[in-house]
Enzyme design. Structure first.
Site, PDB file in Angstrom:
ATOM      1  N   LYS A  22       8.851 146.881   1.356  1.00 18.80           N
ATOM      2  CA  LYS A  22       9.984 145.960   1.545  1.00 18.80           C
ATOM      3  C   LYS A  22      10.310 145.244   0.248  1.00 18.80           C
ATOM      4  CE  LYS A  22       9.601 141.684   2.724  1.00 18.80           C
ATOM      5  NZ  LYS A  22       9.778 140.351   2.040  1.00 18.80           N
ATOM      6  N   ASN A  23       9.289 144.761  -0.475  1.00 23.50           N
ATOM      7  CA  ASN A  23       9.546 143.979  -1.680  1.00 23.50           C
ATOM      8  C   ASN A  23      10.004 144.811  -2.859  1.00 23.50           C
ATOM      9  OD1 ASN A  23       9.082 141.668  -0.318  1.00 23.50           O
ATOM     10  ND2 ASN A  23       6.976 141.404  -1.020  1.00 23.50           N
ATOM     11  N   CYS A 117      10.993 132.570   2.925  1.00 23.09           N
ATOM     12  CA  CYS A 117       9.957 131.972   3.774  1.00 23.09           C
ATOM     13  C   CYS A 117       9.629 130.557   3.279  1.00 23.09           C
ATOM     14  CB  CYS A 117       8.689 132.819   3.716  1.00 23.09           C
ATOM     15  SG  CYS A 117       8.932 134.380   4.544  1.00 23.09           S
ATOM     16  N   ARG A 122      10.535 127.126  -3.656  1.00 26.52           N
ATOM     17  CA  ARG A 122      10.800 128.466  -4.182  1.00 26.52           C
ATOM     18  C   ARG A 122      11.681 128.293  -5.423  1.00 26.52           C
ATOM     19  NH1 ARG A 122       9.595 132.437  -0.178  1.00 26.52           N
ATOM     20  NH2 ARG A 122       9.576 133.961  -1.838  1.00 26.52           N
ATOM     21  N   PRO A 123      11.106 127.846  -6.564  1.00 25.80           N
ATOM     22  CA  PRO A 123      11.920 127.553  -7.751  1.00 25.80           C
ATOM     23  C   PRO A 123      12.468 128.817  -8.406  1.00 25.80           C
ATOM     24  CG  PRO A 123       9.605 127.371  -8.274  1.00 25.80           C
ATOM     25  CD  PRO A 123       9.681 127.638  -6.806  1.00 25.80           C
ATOM     26  N   ILE A 124      13.481 128.647  -9.237  1.00 29.58           N
ATOM     27  CA  ILE A 124      14.006 129.777 -10.029  1.00 29.58           C
ATOM     28  C   ILE A 124      14.077 129.408 -11.501  1.00 29.58           C
ATOM     29  CG2 ILE A 124      15.356 130.858  -8.155  1.00 29.58           C
ATOM     30  CD1 ILE A 124      17.854 129.487  -9.391  1.00 29.58           C
ATOM     31  N   ASP A 305       0.170 137.849  -0.202  1.00 27.04           N
ATOM     32  CA  ASP A 305       0.834 138.292   1.034  1.00 27.04           C
ATOM     33  C   ASP A 305      -0.144 138.874   2.038  1.00 27.04           C
ATOM     34  OD1 ASP A 305       3.892 139.423  -0.618  1.00 27.04           O
ATOM     35  OD2 ASP A 305       3.114 137.437  -0.145  1.00 27.04           O
ATOM     36  N   ARG A 397      11.726 140.710   9.445  1.00 33.17           N
ATOM     37  CA  ARG A 397      12.236 140.806   8.078  1.00 33.17           C
ATOM     38  C   ARG A 397      11.442 141.803   7.245  1.00 33.17           C
ATOM     39  NH1 ARG A 397      12.511 135.319   5.159  1.00 33.17           N
ATOM     40  NH2 ARG A 397      13.032 136.814   3.541  1.00 33.17           N
TER      41      ARG A 397
HETATM   42  C1  EPZ Z   1       7.655 137.673  -4.314  1.00 34.10           C
HETATM   43  O1  EPZ Z   1       8.210 136.381  -4.181  1.00 34.10           O
HETATM   44  C2  EPZ Z   1       7.539 138.230  -2.911  1.00 34.10           C
HETATM   45  N1  EPZ Z   1       8.865 138.295  -2.294  1.00 34.10           N
HETATM   46  C3  EPZ Z   1       6.613 137.346  -2.068  1.00 34.10           C
HETATM   47  O2  EPZ Z   1       6.397 138.050  -0.850  1.00 34.10           O
HETATM   48  C4  EPZ Z   1       5.250 137.214  -2.752  1.00 34.10           C
HETATM   49  O3  EPZ Z   1       4.470 136.275  -2.052  1.00 34.10           O
HETATM   50  C5  EPZ Z   1       5.420 136.756  -4.200  1.00 34.10           C
HETATM   51  O4  EPZ Z   1       6.343 137.628  -4.897  1.00 34.10           O
HETATM   52  C6  EPZ Z   1       4.097 136.779  -4.963  1.00 34.10           C
HETATM   53  O5  EPZ Z   1       3.579 138.083  -4.949  1.00 34.10           O
HETATM   54  C7  EPZ Z   1       9.674 139.318  -2.633  1.00 34.10           C
HETATM   55  O6  EPZ Z   1       9.320 140.180  -3.427  1.00 34.10           O
HETATM   56  C8  EPZ Z   1      11.015 139.351  -1.956  1.00 34.10           C
HETATM   57  P1  EPZ Z   1       6.934 134.674  -7.514  1.00 34.10           P
HETATM   58  P2  EPZ Z   1       8.715 135.582  -5.504  1.00 34.10           P
HETATM   59  O7  EPZ Z   1       8.139 134.407  -8.321  1.00 34.10           O
HETATM   60  O8  EPZ Z   1       9.238 136.539  -6.481  1.00 34.10           O
HETATM   61  C9  EPZ Z   1       6.259 130.204  -8.998  1.00 34.10           C
HETATM   62  C10 EPZ Z   1       6.443 138.460   1.427  1.00 34.10           C
HETATM   63  O9  EPZ Z   1       5.619 138.037   2.245  1.00 34.10           O
HETATM   64  N2  EPZ Z   1       7.590 130.326  -9.612  1.00 34.10           N
HETATM   65  O10 EPZ Z   1       5.976 135.732  -7.945  1.00 34.10           O
HETATM   66  O11 EPZ Z   1       9.600 134.484  -5.038  1.00 34.10           O
HETATM   67  C11 EPZ Z   1       6.334 130.158  -7.478  1.00 34.10           C
HETATM   68  O12 EPZ Z   1       6.575 128.834  -7.025  1.00 34.10           O
HETATM   69  C12 EPZ Z   1       6.959 137.535   0.363  1.00 34.10           C
HETATM   70  O13 EPZ Z   1       6.849 139.657   1.372  1.00 34.10           O
HETATM   71  C13 EPZ Z   1       8.032 129.295 -10.432  1.00 34.10           C
HETATM   72  O14 EPZ Z   1       7.349 128.308 -10.644  1.00 34.10           O
HETATM   73  O15 EPZ Z   1       7.343 134.981  -5.996  1.00 34.10           O
HETATM   74  C14 EPZ Z   1       4.981 130.676  -7.069  1.00 34.10           C
HETATM   75  O16 EPZ Z   1       4.054 129.611  -7.114  1.00 34.10           O
HETATM   76  C15 EPZ Z   1       6.570 136.105   0.631  1.00 34.10           C
HETATM   77  N3  EPZ Z   1       9.268 129.406 -10.986  1.00 34.10           N
HETATM   78  C16 EPZ Z   1       4.625 131.677  -8.171  1.00 34.10           C
HETATM   79  O17 EPZ Z   1       5.506 131.392  -9.273  1.00 34.10           O
HETATM   80  C17 EPZ Z   1      10.075 130.493 -10.782  1.00 34.10           C
HETATM   81  O18 EPZ Z   1      11.188 130.546 -11.351  1.00 34.10           O
HETATM   82  C18 EPZ Z   1       4.828 133.129  -7.784  1.00 34.10           C
HETATM   83  O19 EPZ Z   1       6.151 133.272  -7.331  1.00 34.10           O
HETATM   84  C19 EPZ Z   1       9.606 131.530  -9.939  1.00 34.10           C
HETATM   85  C20 EPZ Z   1       8.346 131.426  -9.363  1.00 34.10           C
END
Ligand code: EPZ
Length: 430
Positions: A22-23, A117, A122-124, A305, A397
């Site tokens: 999915k991801n 979720c 969920r920062p960007i 996950d 989802r």
């Molecule tokens: C992806 O989310 C996955 N979702 C999540 O899976 C998964 O938990 C996560 O990666 C970690 O493996 C999808 O792929 C759609 P990150 P993502 O950016 O990309 C921080 C599921 O169950 N961060 O790797 O949003 C953030 O707060 C879902 O399938 C910042 O600080 O995760 C977190 O603590 C749930 N600033 C860490 O990084 C940013 O700009 C990892 O987040 C982005 C992230």
């Protein structure tokens, strides 16, 4: 609204086919908006997120169709719209990839801030930092982020935190930037490699995906092609735990065993048998798993996950286990639900201390997010009596045909409307 009704106690036995990741699929579908040509993406899981993203592409002005065989055919050749700011966009986290894809193609993107979720912020910021390194500026107002650049020029981007989404987004924008972009401290998840392979098959020039350093040489444009999504590491892991928690014996097919290394290692550490074959793994449970410590980490560490599923398994373990969530700052909300079933778990910040209990008892519980919902189902499979799992929208989802696959392994699970009070009975449909 619907719920699962589960009669616990059945040992899962037989074989199950794992769907596409999915991801990965969500990123590939969005990346297709960068392509001037037809993309055929095979092995796409039929889950609500993949359907929603195809709908968004149609609303953008592209053409996207997801067949019931899991083939997404997407043609954005004539797309000339960088505005993905309508309501459906904000509903799923993967919409954040429209930022990188539309910016890469049009040097402008207006995207509704992503939802997803609910387990902490969920920062960007890392996504936006990457775009600004490529020469883009951004503003955020009324829940829409507006990113634009005169020119996108390759640059080096150091990721303060390992981020799957930011790594993918910068790869997307970098693919059509001038010059070379280098992402350091990049995420290494299997789906990062899948996105790079997809883009390369469409004419991009990306090296190093799967390592800490990804090098992207920008190209003029991307052409159409056909690509197949890798198997879902987390769906596979979920079924591995389902076999373990029911003391069953299940052959899990269409997997890449290498992607499951950290899950297999942890299961074997706690007394579960895991046999690896070319494209399948067999998981054989044990009466009661042994305690263990688990720390979630970016790949190749133990995947966040899989944290709720592993906590649920250890809740029935022999002894005290400690699970530390190092990726998200609030991913233990579901433990209140597990407690209703008799689990004995104390949460302190990012650490859960689990006192294994002899049994769980069925209860009505709610899914607090996608993987927590799956964990509630696993708890219900092992619990004594009947468990009802609410809020199935989360599970829908990310898990394709979840109850059908579980039922084919002998689980007593049925999907019913929430106002259905028919008692669960010992039968194929619970
Ligand atoms: C992806 O989310 C996955 N979702 C999540 O899976 C998964 O938990 C996560 O990666 C970690 O493996 C999808 O792929 C759609 P990150 P993502 O950016 O990309 C921080 C599921 O169950 N961060 O790797 O949003 C953030 O707060 C879902 O399938 C910042 O600080 O995760 C977190 O603590 C749930 N600033 C860490 O990084 C940013 O700009 C990892 O987040 C982005 C992230």
């Amino acid at each position: 609204m619907e719920k699962y009704v589960i009669l616990g106690g059945a040992r899962l036995e037989g074989e199950v086919d794992i769907s596409g990741a999915k991801n990965s699929a969500v990123a590939l579908i969005v990346a297709s908006v960068m392509v001037k040509g037809v993309c055929k993406i095979e092995n796409v899981p039929l889950v609500s997120d993949t359907y929603v993203l195809c709908d968004i592409i149609n609303q953008l002005g592209g053409q996207a169709e997801l067949s019931d065989k899991g083939v997404a055919t997407i043609d954005c050749t004539n797309l000339d719209n960088f505005e993905a700011s309508f309501e459906t966009v904000g509903k799923i986290r993967a919409s954040s990839y429209f930022m990188g894809a539309l910016l890469g193609r049009f040097h402008h993107a207006r995207v509704a801030l992503p939802g997803g979720c609910d387990f902490g912020v969920r920062p960007i910021d890392l996504h936006l930092k990457g775009f600004s390194r490529l020469g883009a500026s951004h503003s955020i107002e009324n829940g829409v982020v507006d990113i634009q650049a005169e020119n996108l020029a390759g640059a080096s981007v150091y990721m303060d935190t390992v981020s799957v989404g930011a790594t993918i987004n910068i790869m997307l924008a970098g693919a059509l930037s001038e010059g070379t972009t280098i992402i350091e401290n990049a995420a290494k998840e299997p789906h990062i490699v899948d996105v790079a392979n997809f883009l390369n098959s469409m004419g991009a020039n990306i090296k190093g995906a799967g390592t800490d350093v990804i090098k992207i040489k920008g190209v003029e444009s991307l052409h159409g092609g056909t690509y197949s999504v890798i198997p879902d590491q987390i769906e596979a892991g979920t079924f591995m735990v389902a076999a373990a928690i029911t003391n069953g014996n299940v052959l899990i097919k269409n997997v890449i065993p290498k992607h499951l290394d950290s899950i297999s290692a942890k299961l074997m550490e706690i007394g579960v048998t895991v046999e690896e074959y070319d494209d399948s793994v067999r998981v054989i449970g044990t009466d009661r798993v042994i305690r263990a410590n688990v720390k979630t980490m970016p790949h190749p560490g133990f995947p966040t996950d899989m944290q709720p599923q592993m906590v649920t398994l250890l809740a029935l373990g022999d002894g005290t286990s400690i699970v530390t969530e190092n990726v998200w700052d609030n991913r233990f909300k579901y433990i209140d639900e597990l407690t209703k079933m008799g689990a004995n778990i104390r949460v302190d910040g990012r650490t859960a201390v689990i006192e294994g209990v002899e049994k769980l008892s069925g209860a009505p519980v709610s899914s607090t997010d996608l993987r927590a919902g799956a964990a509630m189902v696993l708890a219900g499979l092992a619990a004594q009596g009947v468990t009802e799992v609410y809020n199935l929208k989360y599970i829908d989802r990310g898990y394709e045909k979840f109850e059908e696959k579980l039922r084919s392994l002998g689980a007593q699970i049925a999907r019913r409307s929430t106002d259905d009070t028919t008692p669960a009975r010992k039968s194929k449909t619970a």
